[in-house]
Write a protein that holds these residues in place. Structure first.
Motif, PDB file in Angstrom:
ATOM      1  N   TYR A 425       6.569  -8.582  -2.936  1.00 56.48           N
ATOM      2  CA  TYR A 425       7.431  -7.641  -2.209  1.00 56.48           C
ATOM      3  C   TYR A 425       7.263  -6.224  -2.745  1.00 56.48           C
ATOM      4  O   TYR A 425       7.219  -5.258  -1.976  1.00 56.48           O
ATOM      5  CB  TYR A 425       8.878  -8.102  -2.328  1.00 56.48           C
ATOM      6  CG  TYR A 425       9.883  -7.232  -1.607  1.00 56.48           C
ATOM      7  CD1 TYR A 425       9.699  -6.881  -0.277  1.00 56.48           C
ATOM      8  CD2 TYR A 425      11.024  -6.748  -2.255  1.00 56.48           C
ATOM      9  CE1 TYR A 425      10.613  -6.086   0.385  1.00 56.48           C
ATOM     10  CE2 TYR A 425      11.939  -5.958  -1.604  1.00 56.48           C
ATOM     11  CZ  TYR A 425      11.731  -5.622  -0.279  1.00 56.48           C
ATOM     12  OH  TYR A 425      12.639  -4.835   0.368  1.00 56.48           O
ATOM     13  N   ARG A 426       7.165  -6.086  -4.070  1.00 54.91           N
ATOM     14  CA  ARG A 426       6.992  -4.752  -4.647  1.00 54.91           C
ATOM     15  C   ARG A 426       5.680  -4.129  -4.188  1.00 54.91           C
ATOM     16  O   ARG A 426       5.619  -2.935  -3.860  1.00 54.91           O
ATOM     17  CB  ARG A 426       7.038  -4.841  -6.174  1.00 54.91           C
ATOM     18  CG  ARG A 426       7.026  -3.473  -6.862  1.00 54.91           C
ATOM     19  CD  ARG A 426       6.987  -3.592  -8.373  1.00 54.91           C
ATOM     20  NE  ARG A 426       8.156  -4.294  -8.870  1.00 54.91           N
ATOM     21  CZ  ARG A 426       8.127  -5.463  -9.479  1.00 54.91           C
ATOM     22  NH1 ARG A 426       6.973  -6.074  -9.663  1.00 54.91           N
ATOM     23  NH2 ARG A 426       9.229  -6.031  -9.910  1.00 54.91           N
ATOM     24  N   THR A 431       2.688  -0.157  -0.978  1.00 56.12           N
ATOM     25  CA  THR A 431       1.687   0.111   0.056  1.00 56.12           C
ATOM     26  C   THR A 431       2.299   0.881   1.229  1.00 56.12           C
ATOM     27  O   THR A 431       1.670   1.801   1.781  1.00 56.12           O
ATOM     28  CB  THR A 431       1.085  -1.213   0.556  1.00 56.12           C
ATOM     29  OG1 THR A 431       0.543  -1.946  -0.550  1.00 56.12           O
ATOM     30  CG2 THR A 431      -0.008  -0.960   1.574  1.00 56.12           C
ATOM     31  N   ALA A 432       3.514   0.532   1.620  1.00 61.55           N
ATOM     32  CA  ALA A 432       4.176   1.239   2.719  1.00 61.55           C
ATOM     33  C   ALA A 432       4.457   2.693   2.342  1.00 61.55           C
ATOM     34  O   ALA A 432       4.251   3.611   3.150  1.00 61.55           O
ATOM     35  CB  ALA A 432       5.472   0.528   3.079  1.00 61.55           C
ATOM     36  N   ILE A 433       4.936   2.908   1.113  1.00 62.68           N
ATOM     37  CA  ILE A 433       5.192   4.286   0.666  1.00 62.68           C
ATOM     38  C   ILE A 433       3.880   5.067   0.609  1.00 62.68           C
ATOM     39  O   ILE A 433       3.834   6.261   0.954  1.00 62.68           O
ATOM     40  CB  ILE A 433       5.895   4.261  -0.699  1.00 62.68           C
ATOM     41  CG1 ILE A 433       7.283   3.635  -0.559  1.00 62.68           C
ATOM     42  CG2 ILE A 433       6.013   5.664  -1.281  1.00 62.68           C
ATOM     43  CD1 ILE A 433       8.018   3.470  -1.873  1.00 62.68           C
ATOM     44  N   HIS A 434       2.827   4.400   0.163  1.00 58.66           N
ATOM     45  CA  HIS A 434       1.516   5.037   0.129  1.00 58.66           C
ATOM     46  C   HIS A 434       1.107   5.509   1.523  1.00 58.66           C
ATOM     47  O   HIS A 434       0.645   6.643   1.715  1.00 58.66           O
ATOM     48  CB  HIS A 434       0.495   4.034  -0.426  1.00 58.66           C
ATOM     49  CG  HIS A 434      -0.887   4.593  -0.557  1.00 58.66           C
ATOM     50  ND1 HIS A 434      -1.969   3.824  -0.911  1.00 58.66           N
ATOM     51  CD2 HIS A 434      -1.380   5.836  -0.364  1.00 58.66           C
ATOM     52  CE1 HIS A 434      -3.041   4.588  -0.934  1.00 58.66           C
ATOM     53  NE2 HIS A 434      -2.713   5.807  -0.598  1.00 58.66           N
ATOM     54  N   GLY A 435       1.294   4.651   2.511  1.00 58.32           N
ATOM     55  CA  GLY A 435       0.949   5.023   3.875  1.00 58.32           C
ATOM     56  C   GLY A 435       1.753   6.205   4.388  1.00 58.32           C
ATOM     57  O   GLY A 435       1.219   7.095   5.057  1.00 58.32           O
ATOM     58  N   CYS A 436       3.037   6.231   4.060  1.00 63.06           N
ATOM     59  CA  CYS A 436       3.881   7.372   4.471  1.00 63.06           C
ATOM     60  C   CYS A 436       3.421   8.661   3.815  1.00 63.06           C
ATOM     61  O   CYS A 436       3.375   9.725   4.450  1.00 63.06           O
ATOM     62  CB  CYS A 436       5.337   7.091   4.124  1.00 63.06           C
ATOM     63  SG  CYS A 436       6.098   5.746   5.069  1.00 63.06           S
ATOM     64  N   ALA A 437       3.084   8.590   2.522  1.00 61.55           N
ATOM     65  CA  ALA A 437       2.687   9.800   1.800  1.00 61.55           C
ATOM     66  C   ALA A 437       1.352  10.332   2.300  1.00 61.55           C
ATOM     67  O   ALA A 437       1.146  11.560   2.352  1.00 61.55           O
ATOM     68  CB  ALA A 437       2.611   9.504   0.303  1.00 61.55           C
ATOM     69  N   VAL A 438       0.443   9.425   2.683  1.00 62.46           N
ATOM     70  CA  VAL A 438      -0.850   9.880   3.184  1.00 62.46           C
ATOM     71  C   VAL A 438      -0.709  10.537   4.543  1.00 62.46           C
ATOM     72  O   VAL A 438      -1.342  11.570   4.827  1.00 62.46           O
ATOM     73  CB  VAL A 438      -1.830   8.683   3.248  1.00 62.46           C
ATOM     74  CG1 VAL A 438      -3.104   9.064   3.988  1.00 62.46           C
ATOM     75  CG2 VAL A 438      -2.165   8.195   1.846  1.00 62.46           C
ATOM     76  N   ARG A 439       0.140   9.997   5.391  1.00 61.69           N
ATOM     77  CA  ARG A 439       0.314  10.562   6.730  1.00 61.69           C
ATOM     78  C   ARG A 439       1.175  11.810   6.736  1.00 61.69           C
ATOM     79  O   ARG A 439       0.968  12.705   7.565  1.00 61.69           O
ATOM     80  CB  ARG A 439       0.939   9.500   7.641  1.00 61.69           C
ATOM     81  CG  ARG A 439       0.027   8.324   7.948  1.00 61.69           C
ATOM     82  CD  ARG A 439       0.771   7.222   8.673  1.00 61.69           C
ATOM     83  NE  ARG A 439       1.432   7.715   9.869  1.00 61.69           N
ATOM     84  CZ  ARG A 439       2.358   7.029  10.545  1.00 61.69           C
ATOM     85  NH1 ARG A 439       2.716   5.816  10.114  1.00 61.69           N
ATOM     86  NH2 ARG A 439       2.912   7.527  11.624  1.00 61.69           N
ATOM     87  N   GLY A 460       1.361  -2.224 -10.773  1.00 61.96           N
ATOM     88  CA  GLY A 460       0.707  -1.036 -11.306  1.00 61.96           C
ATOM     89  C   GLY A 460      -0.586  -0.696 -10.601  1.00 61.96           C
ATOM     90  O   GLY A 460      -0.925   0.487 -10.446  1.00 61.96           O
ATOM     91  N   MET A 461      -1.341  -1.715 -10.168  1.00 60.59           N
ATOM     92  CA  MET A 461      -2.618  -1.452  -9.511  1.00 60.59           C
ATOM     93  C   MET A 461      -2.415  -0.715  -8.198  1.00 60.59           C
ATOM     94  O   MET A 461      -3.152   0.238  -7.892  1.00 60.59           O
ATOM     95  CB  MET A 461      -3.335  -2.782  -9.277  1.00 60.59           C
ATOM     96  CG  MET A 461      -4.807  -2.621  -8.943  1.00 60.59           C
ATOM     97  SD  MET A 461      -5.690  -1.893 -10.323  1.00 60.59           S
ATOM     98  CE  MET A 461      -7.283  -1.587  -9.569  1.00 60.59           C
ATOM     99  N   GLN A 462      -1.447  -1.142  -7.417  1.00 53.41           N
ATOM    100  CA  GLN A 462      -1.168  -0.443  -6.162  1.00 53.41           C
ATOM    101  C   GLN A 462      -0.719   0.990  -6.417  1.00 53.41           C
ATOM    102  O   GLN A 462      -1.096   1.917  -5.696  1.00 53.41           O
ATOM    103  CB  GLN A 462      -0.098  -1.212  -5.375  1.00 53.41           C
ATOM    104  CG  GLN A 462      -0.506  -2.605  -4.949  1.00 53.41           C
ATOM    105  CD  GLN A 462      -1.576  -2.591  -3.879  1.00 53.41           C
ATOM    106  OE1 GLN A 462      -1.656  -1.657  -3.116  1.00 53.41           O
ATOM    107  NE2 GLN A 462      -2.410  -3.611  -3.862  1.00 53.41           N
ATOM    108  N   VAL A 463       0.091   1.191  -7.467  1.00 54.60           N
ATOM    109  CA  VAL A 463       0.604   2.538  -7.766  1.00 54.60           C
ATOM    110  C   VAL A 463      -0.521   3.471  -8.177  1.00 54.60           C
ATOM    111  O   VAL A 463      -0.615   4.613  -7.708  1.00 54.60           O
ATOM    112  CB  VAL A 463       1.688   2.452  -8.858  1.00 54.60           C
ATOM    113  CG1 VAL A 463       2.116   3.856  -9.272  1.00 54.60           C
ATOM    114  CG2 VAL A 463       2.882   1.656  -8.364  1.00 54.60           C
TER     115      VAL A 463
END
Length: 995
Positions: A425-426, A431-439, A460-463
């Motif tokens: 879940y984390r 990943t969702a926050i990453h997508g928002c920040a990129v767009r 940590g890897m996703q972050v």
């Protein structure tokens, strides 16, 4: 035992040959194998009683013995025995019994017993030679049976009446139903609702089967009945009859009782919705008559009614008001239901709604995100997928705030639902926050600082991947991100995360302050050489491991308590803690000393880049020289560690030595410095920037391809609602407003699905067969719906026509086709439902069994097999390279396919495999020139199974330029690996056709 295969398809009856050891052949259906076996001459030994014994037992006064005998008679008749003597015995001794179980058995007996006289041989011959068809003659005993049925219909006990009415719903014989019609009508006025409810169904059945012959005033009779009825079940059954037999009367009743529909029960409401869809699809001008009741049902207390009402409203209208009301109903269901299946179905409806009405759903985005409280990770993943498509610049800040709050919940050590979902879940949230920040760059700065607190956690890897992207794309945020990253290096304990972190520091530290801070932090965490475990430390660790392996020691002794009494004391002595656990050295040094050669190489490269950049950013020569010396000492220690390391990375020694030697030359040799400095300091960033542009271009191409789909034809009619008659606009809302606008703008589902349907049509029998059959196969995730078209090509009526189906593989027939009677040269459609439980390739096969009504001969037609393709279950999907490698190492089933193809181009072959397997290529590729290509493909089945494919193909000069190599498929289950391998083997040989 033998000779069983030759009995397939014969008439369903048991033939007993009069011998001392008779041979009995029992064909049943196509689900079971046909066999011939030998029985003893005593049929009663361990089997069913004989006809004489059954007749004698039926004369007994004990109801239990009668029930046993009647059960035996029913089983024998189902097996093919005629038993003509039993009919009169049942009429004499069972038909007037007051025993309820015996009455139920009598009803079953009336279903299976022959009701008509067998035709004589002369009549059969005349009918076969083209004469008059053999007329049906009712058995004389059936008159007594009809009389008994009428007595039960007039019985004072309501249960007996209701049971008899339910039984009559299965009787299709006009000669039997005819005398009972007055009694059935009288039951409509009975005082008990159970009787009235079943009487309404019986009237419906009689009118549907025999139409105007038996009960011509059926609809009017039921219309009077439903207006006076107060019971929910009886009213529902009466409305069911009106809905199917007299639609106009049903609409009139609904119009008179619009305000009370919510009080009539869920079953009645669902029938109203079916009536709405049926009427409006036939005549769109009828929509305005049902608007009020549709909006009323959206707020129903029943989840099924509100869901069906929302779906009906959307299927009939595209107007914003209707879509908004339906979407609000879906979100309420999403947040009020606890069943995961219901939530997943609602989310799929919202996903379909988003494709055409995204602006309306954006208003309900926060309500959709409330479903993240579900403890099921699959539900949360689907919610995030739907929500990410609805994020805009107006609501992105609210969405990011919600996601950050959910991420914070995952760190709380509590028993809430978010904690149970854990790492998966984390990672989804990150990943969702990453997508928002990129767009949306405006929110990038607000989320990076929050997410970097999770560098030391499971996600940590996703972050760190997210941080790497933000650092490259948004230079204004680099100083703050680098400062935060430098301060958190000491907390990172994952080797892969540390590698990316050191790469970021080496590439993007471009000021004197950041270079100095980063270099001091890295060298401090790395420590001084050597980076090998000393002999005494190794011995201490081995001794501690041996001590820990012994386990706790238990010591029991007697002690004297304070009050002077004796007691037994048991003491457990735990082994000493592992010295490695007590080691307080930094995480970076632990990993390097532990033999992580790749990480050591990254450390050397990062320190070299900082030393090369130091003079350019204003650091004095003495300090820069000291940095170079420290770096060289560290690199020597790393090479020494790689030489003596005994870990799995021992094979990387040569690469490590070459890389570190290059870094040393770059720091020591001025000529090498001049040549290597531009490459080391600039090429890495430029390559990563090109990679990000490639990823962004691919996502943009997907969006454009979705937008460029042709949804309407140029010659379609355009309806102008201003020119419509006022009579069609009598409702509170015109449901056709949205469809008018959609047609005008070309925003509808244009194009026919006929081409797609024809590809799923299978011919089951030949044109010369007496019965022609073809099937349309509709695959919908877990269900397969077969629509079988049956055409009678003979001039005779075929009775008891049954399509017997069987399956091979993980498929189960849920709804079997019922027996039908089809007229001369007539046709009908028979439906069957099959449940699928896995992605394994399956087969559907069967037989058509029928009886010629004219000649009384039985026949059969063997059907062609239907081969279910695995491509019906495979869906393209994407995942990160880290997740792909993790699953590749975890999955145990592998299928290796050798490449053998006529295609000569590497990229063309890869594209052919991707399109043929319905998978997504995770490896970026273009028109690169070369003799070797490797790519990873990924897909998921509708059952949630992951399919991983690695394509390694080489163009050999010594093989006439032909391609060679292997395609490896890995999955968690054996079925998908084998099925996908068969698919690749069958499609790889042929080159793709060019239009």
């Amino acid at each position: 035992v033998g000779g069983g295969a030759g009995t397939r398809g014969r008439q369903k009856e048991r033939r007993v040959v009069e011998r001392p050891w008779p041979t009995v052949t029992m064909p049943t259906n196509s689900n079971e194998s046909y066999c011939t076996f030998t029985l003893a001459s005593d049929v009663t030994a361990g089997g069913l009683p004989s006809e004489e014994e059954i007749a004698k037992q039926l004369e007994n006064n004990d109801p239990q013995i009668k029930r046993h005998a009647l059960k035996a008679a029913i089983m024998a008749m189902l097996g093919g025995e005629a038993m003509p003597r039993i009919l009169m015995q049942v009429i004499r001794f069972c038909i007037n019994s007051d025993d309820k179980p015996l009455k139920k058995l009598c009803m079953l007996y009336w279903e299976v017993v022959p009701k008509y006289q067998e035709p004589t041989s002369d009549e059969v011959l005349r009918a076969a030679s083209g004469g008059q068809a053999v007329p049906r003659k009712l058995l004389p005993e059936m008159i007594l049976v009809c009389n008994a049925l009428m007595n039960d219909l007039n019985h004072p006990n309501e249960f007996v009446r209701g049971s008899m009415l339910r039984f009559l719903c299965k009787v299709k014989d006009e000669e039997i139903l005819g005398p009972l019609i007055p009694s059935i009508k009288a039951c409509l006025q009975h005082r008990h609702p159970y009787v009235r409810k079943n009487a309404a169904l019986t009237v419906f059945h009689a009118h549907r089967v025999h139409g105007e012959t038996l009960i011509p005033d059926g609809p009017e009779l039921v219309d009077q009945f439903i207006n006076a009825e107060t019971d929910v079940g009886a009213r529902r059954n009466a409305f069911l009859m009106l809905y199917n037999e007299s639609e106009e009367l049903a609409i009139q009743f609904l119009a008179r009782n619009l305000d009370d529909v919510s009080k009539f029960g869920d079953g009645f409401a669902l029938l109203v919705l079916d009536l709405t869809r049926k009427a409006c699809r036939r005549d769109p001008n009828q929509k305005s008559r049902f608007v009020r009741v549709l909006f009323q049902m959206l707020s129903s207390d029943s989840a099924a009614v509100s869901y069906e009402a929302a779906w009906t409203l959307i299927s009939l209208s595209n107007s914003p008001t209707a879509v908004r009301a339906a979407a609000a109903t879906y979100t309420n269901l999403l947040n009020s239901q606890n069943d995961n299946n219901v939530m997943m179905i609602v989310l799929e409806r919202l996903e379909q709604l988003q494709k055409k009405h995204s602006k309306i759903l954006q208003e309900l985005l926060q309500d959709i995100l409330r479903a993240l409280s579900s403890p099921n990770p699959d539900i949360c993943s689907k919610v995030l997928d739907v929500a990410m498509t609805l994020v805009t610049s107006k609501n992105v800040s609210e969405v990011v705030t919600t996601l950050k709050r959910e991420v914070a919940k995952t760190t709380q050590e509590s028993s809430d639902s978010s904690e149970d979902k854990g790492k998966v879940y984390r990672n989804m949230l990150i990943t969702a926050i990453h997508g928002c920040a990129v767009r949306f760059p405006d929110v990038a700065g607000s989320v990076v600082d929050t997410l970097m607190d999770f560098l030391s956690s499971d996600g940590g890897m996703q972050v760190i991947i997210f941080v790497r992207t933000i650092v490259e794309r948004y230079p204004d945020l680099r100083p703050a991100i680098l400062s935060k990253l430098i301060s958190t290096v000491d907390e990172i304990s994952n080797g892969q995360v540390m590698c990316i972190c050191l790469w970021i520091l080496g590439e993007y530290c471009e000021t004197a302050e950041t270079v100095s801070d980063a270099f001091e932090t890295v060298t401090e965490q790395l420590g001084d050489a050597p980076f090998v475990v000393q002999a005494e430390d190794k011995q201490a660790m081995e001794a501690a491991a041996a001590e820990a392996a012994k386990g706790p020691q238990m010591v029991t002794k007697n002690v004297v308590l304070a009050d002077g009494t004796y007691a037994t004391q048991t003491v457990y002595s735990e082994p000493k803690a592992n010295p490695a656990d007590l080691d307080k050295s930094p995480h970076l040094r632990k990993m390097v000393v532990g033999g992580d050669i790749f990480l050591g190489t990254i450390v050397a490269s990062s320190l070299t880049k900082m030393c090369l950049r130091a003079p350019d950013v204003g650091i004095d020569a003495v300090t820069a020289k000291g940095m170079a010396v420290k770096s060289l000492l560290a690199m020597c220690g790393i090479v020494k560690m790689a030489e003596v390391s005994a870990t799995a990375q021992k094979s990387s020694l040569a690469d490590c030595s070459d890389r570190v030697s290059l870094c040393c030359r770059a720091l020591l040799d001025p000529k090498a410095t001049a040549l290597l400095k531009p490459t080391l300091l600039e090429e890495g960033k430029s390559s990563f920037a090109a990679f990000l542009r490639n990823v962004q271009d691919k996502s943009g191409e997907k969006d454009e391809s979705k937008e460029d789909e042709v949804t309407t034809q140029a010659d379609d009619l355009i309806h102008f609602r201003q020119l419509r008659s006022l009579t069609a606009q009598g409702g509170d809302l015109d449901l056709d407003d949205g469809s008018d606008l959609a047609r005008a703008t070309g925003y509808t589902d244009g194009g026919s699905a006929l081409t797609n349907e024809l590809s799923h049509v299978y011919q089951l029998s030949g044109f010369a067969d007496p019965v022609y059959a073809e099937a349309f196969v509709r695959v919908h995730d877990y269900d397969i719906l077969l629509e079988i078209l049956i055409i009678n090509r003979t001039p005779n009526t075929l009775a008891n026509l049954t399509v017997e189906l069987s399956t091979m593989g993980d498929m189960k027939i849920v709804e079997r086709p019922q027996s039908q009677t089809i007229g001369p040269l007539d046709q009908m459609t028979i439906r069957a439902s099959i449940k699928v439980s896995s992605t394994e390739t399956g087969h559907i096969f069967g037989t058509i069994v029928y009886e010629d009504a004219a000649t009384q001969e039985k026949g059969y037609v063997n059907l062609n097999d239907i081969h279910m393709d695995i491509m019906d279950y495979i869906r393209p999907a994407t995942c990160t390279d880290e997740v792909f490698r993790s699953m590749w190492a975890e999955f145990e089933w592998e299928n290796k396919v050798a490449i053998s193809t006529s295609i000569g181009d590497l990229v063309q072959f890869l594209d052919h495999i991707v399109s043929s397997t319905n998978m997504t290529c995770l490896t970026p590729h273009g028109n690169e020139k070369g003799s070797f290509l490797a790519a990873n493909l990924y897909a998921k089945s509708v059952f949630g199974e992951d399919a991983l494919v690695n394509v390694s193909v080489e163009k050999k000069d010594d093989n006439d330029g032909k391609l060679a190599g292997y395609i490896r498929i890995r999955s968690k289950t054996q079925g998908i690996a084998l099925s996908l391998g068969d698919r690749i083997t069958s499609v790889q040989r042929a080159a793709p056709s060019e239009d």
